[in-house]
Design a protein around this motif. Structure first.
Motif, PDB file in Angstrom:
ATOM      1  N   GLY A  95       5.142  -1.468   0.040  1.00 38.14           N
ATOM      2  CA  GLY A  95       4.224  -1.581   1.171  1.00 38.14           C
ATOM      3  C   GLY A  95       3.609  -2.960   1.314  1.00 38.14           C
ATOM      4  O   GLY A  95       2.389  -3.116   1.372  1.00 38.14           O
ATOM      5  N   CYS A 133       0.239  -6.053  -1.085  1.00 38.47           N
ATOM      6  CA  CYS A 133       1.052  -4.849  -1.255  1.00 38.47           C
ATOM      7  C   CYS A 133       0.163  -3.661  -1.602  1.00 38.47           C
ATOM      8  O   CYS A 133      -0.739  -3.784  -2.440  1.00 38.47           O
ATOM      9  CB  CYS A 133       2.075  -5.038  -2.373  1.00 38.47           C
ATOM     10  N   SER A 134       0.461  -2.516  -0.971  1.00 36.43           N
ATOM     11  CA  SER A 134      -0.340  -1.318  -1.270  1.00 36.43           C
ATOM     12  C   SER A 134       0.091  -0.688  -2.603  1.00 36.43           C
ATOM     13  O   SER A 134      -0.707  -0.042  -3.266  1.00 36.43           O
ATOM     14  CB  SER A 134      -0.234  -0.303  -0.129  1.00 36.43           C
TER      15      SER A 134
END
Ligand SMILES: [Zn+2]
Length: 181
Positions: A95, A133-134
């Motif tokens: 992500g 980024c998740s």
């Protein structure tokens, strides 16, 4: 044979080959055509990559562009470096959102080239890419496609820093995927 530390320090400070000079401010190895350094930092909230490369790996020359064709080649290389999605394959599960690349273009920067020092005939370029980024844990495996964009690049010496500590990796066109625990 073990060299006395003082002698070793003197050797390291002295360029032994035309295409090798002392490590830069980042503490990376010598300037060697075909080889570049990539620092990979996997963080809690994202990923940072820093590339330090001889200009030769990107363009086949190491000076300010002298012709319209060389200028176009330089602009194309810089443009490519601003598109990390074409240079690295990050797992979708991570992500990640790319932030704008930060490029220290050295001699390709017209302002810098005009005041460039005589130097040793070699020049480098560095780029910093960052992604938020998740799920940074999902970043491995990470594929490096710099070799396709810049075929003169034959080897990447990678310093990987992540939750598991520090590691060294060597990537080539045939082994371009980074993995970590
Ligand atoms: Zn060089």
């Amino acid at each position: 044979m073990k060299l006395p530390a003082l002698l070793l320090a003197a050797l390291l400070a002295t360029p032994l080959l035309p295409a090798a000079h002392a490590a830069d401010a980042h503490g990376h190895g010598a300037h060697q055509h075909g080889v570049a350094q990539l620092d990979v930092a996997v963080e809690d909230d994202g990923l940072t990559l820093q590339l330090d490369t001889p200009l030769d790996n990107l363009l086949g020359f190491e000076r300010a562009p002298r012709s319209a064709a060389e200028r176009r080649a330089a602009d194309a290389a810089l443009q490519r470096l601003r598109q990390p999605q074409t240079l690295f394959r990050l797992p979708a599960e991570a992500g990640c959102q790319a932030e704008p690349a930060q490029i220290d273009a050295g001699l390709l920067d017209p302002a810098r080239a005009a005041h460039g020092k005589a130097g040793d005939g070699h020049a480098d370029l560095s780029v910093l890419w960052r992604w938020r980024c998740s799920q940074p844990k999902a970043l491995t495996p990470l594929r490096v496609d710099l070799f396709d964009a810049f075929p003169r690049l034959r080897r990447l010496e990678v310093q990987l820093v992540g939750p598991q500590g520090q590691a060294h990796r060597r990537l080539t066109p045939d082994a371009r995927t980074l993995r970590w625990p």
